[in-house]
Design a protein around this motif. Structure first.
Motif, mmCIF file in Angstrom:
data_model
loop_
_atom_site.group_PDB
_atom_site.id
_atom_site.type_symbol
_atom_site.label_atom_id
_atom_site.label_comp_id
_atom_site.label_asym_id
_atom_site.label_seq_id
_atom_site.Cartn_x
_atom_site.Cartn_y
_atom_site.Cartn_z
ATOM 1 N N TYR A 30 52.669 37.956 25.845
ATOM 2 C CA TYR A 30 52.658 38.792 24.725
ATOM 3 C C TYR A 30 51.252 39.320 24.586
ATOM 4 C CZ TYR A 30 52.112 34.629 22.150
ATOM 5 O OH TYR A 30 51.947 33.317 21.700
ATOM 6 N N LEU A 31 51.025 40.319 23.980
ATOM 7 C CA LEU A 31 49.618 40.758 23.528
ATOM 8 C C LEU A 31 49.170 40.454 22.299
ATOM 9 C CD1 LEU A 31 49.263 44.109 25.358
ATOM 10 C CD2 LEU A 31 48.181 42.158 25.863
ATOM 11 N N THR A 32 47.952 40.039 21.943
ATOM 12 C CA THR A 32 47.724 39.583 20.378
ATOM 13 C C THR A 32 46.473 40.122 20.379
ATOM 14 O OG1 THR A 32 47.741 37.974 18.692
ATOM 15 C CG2 THR A 32 47.433 37.141 20.868
ATOM 16 N N ASN A 34 42.391 39.490 20.159
ATOM 17 C CA ASN A 34 41.733 38.424 20.666
ATOM 18 C C ASN A 34 40.805 37.749 19.544
ATOM 19 O OD1 ASN A 34 39.924 37.052 22.046
ATOM 20 N ND2 ASN A 34 39.435 38.613 23.481
ATOM 21 N N VAL A 40 32.256 34.559 26.800
ATOM 22 C CA VAL A 40 32.958 34.974 27.841
ATOM 23 C C VAL A 40 32.188 35.301 29.063
ATOM 24 C CG1 VAL A 40 34.603 36.690 28.838
ATOM 25 C CG2 VAL A 40 34.791 36.035 26.353
ATOM 26 N N ALA A 42 32.907 35.829 33.002
ATOM 27 C CA ALA A 42 34.030 35.774 34.221
ATOM 28 C C ALA A 42 33.425 36.561 35.116
ATOM 29 C CB ALA A 42 35.203 36.674 33.829
ATOM 30 N N TRP A 43 33.866 36.430 36.450
ATOM 31 C CA TRP A 43 33.245 36.947 37.946
ATOM 32 C C TRP A 43 34.104 37.042 38.831
ATOM 33 C CZ3 TRP A 43 31.458 32.587 35.429
ATOM 34 C CH2 TRP A 43 31.763 31.296 35.933
ATOM 35 N N LYS A 44 34.008 37.892 39.847
ATOM 36 C CA LYS A 44 34.808 37.739 41.112
ATOM 37 C C LYS A 44 33.893 37.262 42.289
ATOM 38 C CE LYS A 44 37.735 41.972 40.082
ATOM 39 N NZ LYS A 44 37.950 43.339 40.221
ATOM 40 N N ARG A 178 30.018 38.092 27.730
ATOM 41 C CA ARG A 178 29.844 38.411 26.407
ATOM 42 C C ARG A 178 29.805 37.047 25.443
ATOM 43 N NH1 ARG A 178 34.990 40.147 26.208
ATOM 44 N NH2 ARG A 178 35.666 38.660 24.858
ATOM 45 N N VAL B 168 41.087 36.206 27.862
ATOM 46 C CA VAL B 168 40.286 36.883 26.810
ATOM 47 C C VAL B 168 39.144 37.602 27.190
ATOM 48 C CG1 VAL B 168 40.600 34.760 25.206
ATOM 49 C CG2 VAL B 168 38.707 34.636 26.875
ATOM 50 N N THR B 169 39.401 38.155 28.445
ATOM 51 C CA THR B 169 37.998 38.702 29.222
ATOM 52 C C THR B 169 37.959 40.217 28.122
ATOM 53 O OG1 THR B 169 39.403 38.160 31.036
ATOM 54 C CG2 THR B 169 37.340 39.825 31.161
ATOM 55 N N ASN B 170 39.293 40.675 27.763
ATOM 56 C CA ASN B 170 39.125 42.124 26.767
ATOM 57 C C ASN B 170 38.748 41.673 25.352
ATOM 58 O OD1 ASN B 170 39.819 44.392 25.100
ATOM 59 N ND2 ASN B 170 41.214 45.149 26.662
ATOM 60 N N PRO B 171 37.709 42.208 24.921
ATOM 61 C CA PRO B 171 37.327 41.866 23.392
ATOM 62 C C PRO B 171 38.296 42.052 22.414
ATOM 63 C CG PRO B 171 35.889 43.630 24.370
ATOM 64 C CD PRO B 171 36.690 43.339 25.401
ATOM 65 N N ASN B 172 39.112 43.069 22.651
ATOM 66 C CA ASN B 172 39.994 43.483 21.659
ATOM 67 C C ASN B 172 41.336 42.919 21.541
ATOM 68 O OD1 ASN B 172 38.120 45.474 20.776
ATOM 69 N ND2 ASN B 172 38.706 46.862 22.365
ATOM 70 N N SER B 173 41.888 42.498 22.636
ATOM 71 C CA SER B 173 43.089 42.223 22.877
ATOM 72 C C SER B 173 43.228 41.038 23.820
ATOM 73 C CB SER B 173 44.129 43.002 23.126
ATOM 74 O OG SER B 173 44.022 43.337 24.439
ATOM 75 N N SER B 174 44.290 39.887 23.500
ATOM 76 C CA SER B 174 44.496 38.883 24.343
ATOM 77 C C SER B 174 45.876 38.759 24.968
ATOM 78 C CB SER B 174 44.356 37.446 23.682
ATOM 79 O OG SER B 174 42.950 37.267 23.467
ATOM 80 N N ARG B 175 45.918 38.639 26.220
ATOM 81 C CA ARG B 175 47.188 38.540 26.862
ATOM 82 C C ARG B 175 47.285 37.041 26.717
ATOM 83 N NH1 ARG B 175 47.660 39.658 32.643
ATOM 84 N NH2 ARG B 175 45.573 40.035 32.400
ATOM 85 N N VAL B 176 48.732 36.663 26.507
ATOM 86 C CA VAL B 176 48.950 35.160 26.240
ATOM 87 C C VAL B 176 50.449 34.830 26.875
ATOM 88 C CG1 VAL B 176 49.776 33.347 24.535
ATOM 89 C CG2 VAL B 176 48.113 35.127 23.817
ATOM 90 N N PHE B 293 40.335 25.177 24.523
ATOM 91 C CA PHE B 293 40.394 26.138 25.365
ATOM 92 C C PHE B 293 39.707 25.788 26.732
ATOM 93 C CE2 PHE B 293 38.445 30.253 26.944
ATOM 94 C CZ PHE B 293 39.511 31.068 27.063
ATOM 95 N N ARG B 297 38.853 30.902 35.615
ATOM 96 C CA ARG B 297 38.538 32.106 36.102
ATOM 97 C C ARG B 297 39.100 32.488 37.288
ATOM 98 N NH1 ARG B 297 34.294 29.595 33.776
ATOM 99 N NH2 ARG B 297 33.458 30.695 31.854
ATOM 100 N N GLY B 300 38.115 37.947 38.300
ATOM 101 C CA GLY B 300 37.286 38.414 37.296
ATOM 102 C C GLY B 300 37.701 38.523 35.926
ATOM 103 N N GLU B 301 38.784 37.376 35.596
ATOM 104 C CA GLU B 301 39.475 37.387 34.155
ATOM 105 C C GLU B 301 38.958 35.986 33.640
ATOM 106 O OE1 GLU B 301 43.394 38.024 34.854
ATOM 107 O OE2 GLU B 301 43.149 40.308 34.598
ATOM 108 N N LEU B 302 38.859 35.890 32.560
ATOM 109 C CA LEU B 302 38.721 34.546 31.984
ATOM 110 C C LEU B 302 39.945 34.102 31.253
ATOM 111 C CD1 LEU B 302 37.234 31.820 31.137
ATOM 112 C CD2 LEU B 302 36.080 33.135 29.191
#
Lengths: 335, 427
Positions: A30-32, A34, A40, A42-44, A178, B168-176, B293, B297, B300-302
């Motif tokens: 689900y999405l919730t 953050n 944060v 992260a890298w490729k 970040r 948590v890569t996206n500052p607004n939403s988290s995928r769980v 936590f 990685r 490109g996602e944390l």
């Protein structure tokens, strides 16, 4: 008999009913919002780079370049909680490559600014001034944002760095950085102030070891010069915690003298037990073709102490006795 | 076998149709089951001292049978204690009583107005038993902890953990992506489309002791194979131990798992769940703070992984506006805890409510009871109960009451009628 068979049939039906009432357990997605408060990063990774999970230590990431000869070079991601002075960071690498300590003015000529993906990185490249064969380079990239500093060190042979420049830039471009309200992993690279240490360590260095000014990281800082221009660098540093543990630190040092990383089982080739200031410690001895590393690791009261001599192999061998003598004289001053 | 003469023709017909149920309607079976129920309650009460309320409930009431050992401190305990004595469990006795009553309903009871009260009473009791079974199967109990001024939109189960991967890569939403405890207990390979790796559970335990070993000593046991994450960097030794069912029990569940990128192993991690919340790890030891936590990685996602109390996210949130507690004068004994909350729904509706003892907040099938409060730390905890069968006991009690009223009224009316006719004859 009729009683029991009727009872069993009904009871089985009831058990099935009760059993089927439970939820069918499966993973959920689900999405919730953050709620993560940490930093944060992260890298490729470029395709021909690999990870060094056992060498993480204080770094958020540690990588190598996959070559036909095996893993080569060291690339890292080190976050610092605040905007540290660039000369402080550069000096972490400068001594090991035979450079003088830089200050805020003298470092300016080395800084090159590049823009990648609309972000500005500071680049500093240090060439090895000590080794005649297999000269190494350190390419250091710094990114500052939201009060946090990110260091991306790339230490390898000069040739490998030249070959991997494009990959290094692609890697920097791919990073998502970040800052957060809690630290990511690393600590600010400064020792705990003396007031919290409560006491100061003491040691006796040989007279011909040239004392250099201490820095925010090095509470002991010496250079040992040989007759033919070769040199050794000796430092005493201390950090809270175990700074990633013995394996991570030894692997980082092995990389600095151009040797391959090892695993837990291979540590015994380089490490032996030793008492320092009546406390159990570890002595690390590693020698490559032209470089040597002699170091002692002491964990005491939640802090790590590192006493490290590194540089020309032949000179190091001739100074080994003096190094051991210094270890024997080292006193934490807590008794 | 000839049927008794007082049986009505309809009852005789039903007994023919349901002849196979007649043995199950035996009154002696009812008495046996009721007697065994008393034994069960007695044994479970004794066992509560050993395993706590939750343990006794799980071992004896929420099972088909339980194994009891005669207490050592009782007479001849030294001889009888080693003997395992099977005790019929709640599911067995409750289920059997339902069957027994249903069978009696069909093959023994007369469906006449005269006996309507008896039928209603028994139907009410059946409903009560069914309601209890439904409650045990469907009821969910959770907690919601809210700091003053804070807003929370999820519940945490009192018991049961989940292995949660949070991107948590996206500052607004988290995928769980969360794997519940029952999946973790199965060991094996788990794949989920939203995850960029597969998860192989190597070992799970409901409780453990743990300690950070000196760097030179190699961990053994479940964490021996761990080569990534906090358990590796802090050299954590995990020592499994049985789940503590007591009410004060602190269970540190653990899981050791491997992540796979295709067929390639990314490493083996271990995660431990703190029973009071994973934010407590940082207070225990900074070197294991990342148990809340552990970063991973990929592409490109944390992602962060943690083993935490199983969560349920709600389509609404609750903000804690204020708390107050009152004590009996001159004592530390509380007589009222009160939380003022603001409930906000997804469609921007909101309502204020006061939650205090015996006055819960009810919303969308969930009931929020005042459970704990810490005024010094400015937080409140609600016990949240979802019980789709909560109405059944009320209906059952109403049916039993109507049945009793009917039966007594019927007898009273008949008595009064007989009395009146007797007086009339006398006169």
């Amino acid at each position: 008999m009729k009683f029991f068979s009727s009872f069993l049939i009904l009871f089985a039906a009831m058990a099935l009913f009760i059993g089927s009432c439970g939820e069918n357990e499966k993973a959920r997605s689900y999405l919730t919002k953050n709620e993560y408060e940490g930093a944060v990063a992260a890298w490729k990774l470029p395709e021909d780079w690999g990870e060094n999970p056992s060498a993480l230590g204080i770094m958020a990431g540690s990588f190598h370049v996959k070559t036909a000869e095996g893993p080569m070079g060291r690339i890292g991601v080190m976050p610092f909680r605040e905007s540290v002075d660039i000369s402080t960071i550069i000096n972490m690498f400068a001594a090991e490559l035979g450079h003088p300590d830089y200050n805020q003015t003298s470092i300016l000529s080395l800084i090159q600014e590049i823009r990648l993906e609309n972000r500005s990185f500071e680049l500093v490249r240090l060439e090895d001034k000590k080794a005649n064969t297999e000269p190494r380079s350190a390419l250091l990239a710094l990114y500052r944002a939201e009060g946090q500093t990110w260091l991306f060190p790339f230490v390898a042979s000069r040739k490998l760095i030249d070959e991997q420049l494009e990959n290094f830039h692609a890697f920097l471009s791919s990073t998502i950085l970040r800052s957060g309200s809690t630290p990511l992993r690393a600590i600010n690279p400064s020792p705990v102030p003396p007031s919290t240490l409560g006491h100061q360590p003491t040691w006796e260095a040989p007279d011909h070891w040239q004392r250099k000014p201490t820095t925010s990281i090095r509470m002991g800082n010496y250079v040992v010069s040989g007759e033919s221009g070769e040199s050794l660098d000796f430092s005493i540093t201390s950090f809270p915690g175990d700074v990633g543990g013995i394996l991570a630190n030894v692997n980082r040092w092995l990389g600095q003298v151009g040797m391959d990383a090892t695993d837990e089982s291979g540590l015994s080739r380089y490490m032996s037990d030793r008492m320092i200031d009546e406390k159990p410690a570890k002595l690390v001895i590693a020698e490559s073709n032209d470089q040597a590393l002699y170091a002692a690791i002491l964990f005491h009261e939640g802090r790590s102490w590192f006493l490290k001599l590194m540089g020309d192999r032949n000179l190091a061998r001739s100074e080994k006795k003096n190094f051991i003598g210094l270890l024997d004289s080292f006193c934490l001053g807590d008794h | 076998m000839a049927e008794p003469k007082y049986f009505s023709s309809s009852l005789i017909q039903r007994r023919k149709n349901f002849a196979w149920l007649i043995p199950l309607a035996d009154l002696r079976l009812t008495l046996t089951l009721l007697s065994l129920s008393m034994v069960l309650i007695f044994v479970a009460t004794l066992e509560q001292v050993r395993v706590g309320i939750r343990g006794a409930q799980s071992e004896f009431f929420e099972s088909f049978y339980g194994i009891w050992h005669y207490p050592e401190q009782f007479w001849w305990g030294e001889f009888l204690h080693p003997l395992p004595i099977p005790i019929p469990g709640g599911y067995l006795l409750g289920g059997s009583l339902i069957i027994n009553l249903l069978a009696a309903f069909l093959t023994r009871f007369q469906w006449t107005g005269k006996k309507m009260g008896i039928q209603l009473i028994h139907f009410g009791i059946i409903l009560l038993l069914v309601g209890q079974l439904a409650t045990q199967a469907l009821q969910e109990e959770s907690r919601m902890l809210i700091n003053k001024g804070g807003t929370v939109n999820y519940l945490e189960r009192f018991h049961g953990v989940e292995l949660a991967f949070i991107e948590v890569t996206n500052p607004n939403s988290s995928r769980v992506v969360a794997f519940p405890q029952k999946l973790l207990q199965q060991d094996g390979l788990h794949y989920f489309p939203d995850l960029p790796f597969k998860v192989r559970v190597l070992q799970f335990g409901p409780n453990c002791d743990f300690k950070a070993l000196p760097p030179a000593i190699r961990a053994t046991g479940p964490s021996e194979s761990v080569n990534r994450g906090v358990a590796q960097s802090a050299n954590l030794q995990i020592i499994p131990k049985p789940e503590d069912f007591s009410s004060e029990g602190m269970n540190f569940a653990y899981v050791v798992f491997e992540l796979l990128d295709g067929a390639h192993s990314m490493g083996v991690w271990a995660a431990i769940s703190h029973p009071a919340g994973n934010h407590f790890w940082a207070q225990i030891d900074p070197s294991i703070a990342d148990l809340a936590f552990q970063p991973i990685r990929k592409n490109g996602e944390l992602w962060g992984v943690s083993l935490r109390a199983e969560r349920e996210y709600l389509p609404y949130s609750i903000e804690l506006l204020g708390i107050s507690n009152e004590f009996y004068q001159g004592t530390d004994i509380p007589y009222n805890f009160e939380s003022e909350v603001l409930l906000r729904t997804d469609d921007n509706q909101s309502r204020r409510a006061l939650v205090y003892m015996n006055t819960p907040l009810r919303h969308e099938g969930k009931t929020f009871y005042q459970y704990q409060m810490n005024k010094a730390a400015d937080y409140t905890v609600f016990q949240v109960v979802r019980n789709p069968s909560w109405l059944i006991p009320y209906l059952a009690c109403i049916l039993v009451s109507i049945g009793l009223l009917w039966q007594f009224s019927f007898h009273l009316a008949r008595f009064l009628s007989r009395n009146a006719s007797s007086n009339h004859r006398t006169a």
